[in-house]
Design an enzyme around this catalytic site. Structure first.
Site, PDB file in Angstrom:
ATOM      1  CB  CYS A  75     -21.568 -27.221   9.745  1.00  0.00           C
ATOM      2  SG  CYS A  75     -20.658 -25.776   9.154  1.00  0.00           S
ATOM      3  CG  HIS A 161     -30.372 -22.213  13.636  1.00  0.00           C
ATOM      4  ND1 HIS A 161     -29.269 -21.469  13.265  1.00  0.00           N
ATOM      5  CD2 HIS A 161     -30.135 -23.475  13.199  1.00  0.00           C
ATOM      6  CE1 HIS A 161     -28.415 -22.245  12.625  1.00  0.00           C
ATOM      7  NE2 HIS A 161     -28.912 -23.467  12.579  1.00  0.00           N
ATOM      8  CD  GLU A 210     -21.577 -20.886  12.775  1.00  0.00           C
ATOM      9  OE1 GLU A 210     -21.572 -22.112  13.019  1.00  0.00           O
ATOM     10  OE2 GLU A 210     -21.083 -20.396  11.752  1.00  0.00           O
ATOM     11  CB  CYS A 219     -24.020 -19.459  10.029  1.00  0.00           C
ATOM     12  SG  CYS A 219     -24.807 -20.880  10.843  1.00  0.00           S
ATOM     13  N   GLY A 222     -27.690 -21.337   9.563  1.00  0.00           N
ATOM     14  CA  GLY A 222     -28.298 -20.099  10.050  1.00  0.00           C
ATOM     15  C   GLY A 222     -29.060 -19.373   8.955  1.00  0.00           C
TER      16      GLY A 222
END
Length: 283
Positions: A75, A161, A210, A219, A222
């Site tokens: 993260c 992703h 997410e 994110c 992301g």
């Protein structure tokens, strides 16, 4: 047990951060969900644990739990909050902090302007390393959802992703296509889903649905994955400002075999104590 915690956020992507070095703690899914509950708990997108290092070249180990209780690999916004937390709590005096994660080791840098810069490591693009089901490596893939075909990029930044190019993030089908792609069978470990609108080669807009948390205000992984995909497509320069609903991250990627760099803020909101046993029993 009374558990000390800090509520933090990175561009509105919010966390409950817990020192598990000086507190004895093992969390299960029910406890994580209780902490993350915005009505009956503290409320957060993810719970972050600071643990003792598992590798001699790192200072800490970093564990991440989504609001649904599931543990995940990485993260980016949380990594910046992790760095700010261990510095603010006096757990390190270093400005360069080596941290272990389930996805491998990362390095966090505390900048003089209170920003945190993170070496997020090299992106993984081969389908088996994402993981994503595809016959061969490509810069884009066709994927079917409810009888309609979409074109996506597939990237791992330590977590999987899917990235879609859209004309405008405000009208992107985040609420419907996001959860459908998150749990698409071609992503065996589920996926974070990014909706990317390119404004010019140095500026993009992004919304992210997410995995295990739903749409968040920001994110970090992301944003990294979106820039990697945009660079693969020849649409973006090496350094890109990624505007998310919660604010802007700066992402840099020099290309294949190079790490992705992320720079952005990390903010402490408040410290608190919670009776974890009572909180869990009340659910």
């Amino acid at each position: 047990m009374m558990l000390e915690f800090t509520k933090m956020h990175g561009l509105g992507n919010d966390f409950v951060v817990i020192d598990a070095v000086n507190q004895q703690l093992v969390l299960d899914e029910t406890q994580v969900r209780a902490l993350a509950d915005r009505r009956f708990g503290i409320g957060c997108d993810q719970v972050l644990l600071v643990e003792r290092p598992r590798h001699p070249q790192t200072e800490f180990f970093y564990r991440i739990y989504n609001a649904d209780g599931g543990e995940v690999e990485q993260c980016g916004n949380g990594a910046r909050c992790f760095a700010r937390f261990v510095a603010d709590k006096g757990m390190t005096r270093n400005r360069e902090i080596a941290v272990g994660t389930a996805a491998g080791n990362i390095t966090l840098y505390l900048e003089d302007d209170d920003q945190v810069r993170v070496n997020m490591g090299r992106p993984h693009l081969t389908p088996e390393n994402i993981p994503f089901e595809a016959d061969a490596l490509a810069d884009r893939y066709a994927i079917a959802v409810d009888g309609e075909t979409f074109e996506i990029g597939a990237v791992s930044m330590g977590n999987p992703h899917a990235v879609l190019l859209v004309e405008d993030t405000a009208s992107a089908p985040v609420e419907t296509l996001g959860p459908a792609l998150e749990r698409h069978p071609r992503f065996p470990q589920r996926a974070n889903v990014g909706f990317l609108a390119v404004r010019d080669e140095n500026h993009v807009d992004l919304r992210v649905y997410e995995r295990g948390a739903g749409e968040t205000l920001a994110c970090g992984t992301g944003a990294c994955a979106a820039v990697v995909y945009g660079r693969q497509r020849g649409l973006l320069a090496e350094r890109v400002a990624v505007r998310l609903p919660g604010g802007t991250l700066v992402i840099s990627w020099a290309g294949i075999n190079e790490p992705v760099w992320m720079t952005g803020p990390a903010v402490s909101v408040f410290d608190g104590r919670v009776d974890l046993q009572a909180l869990t029993a009340a659910r």
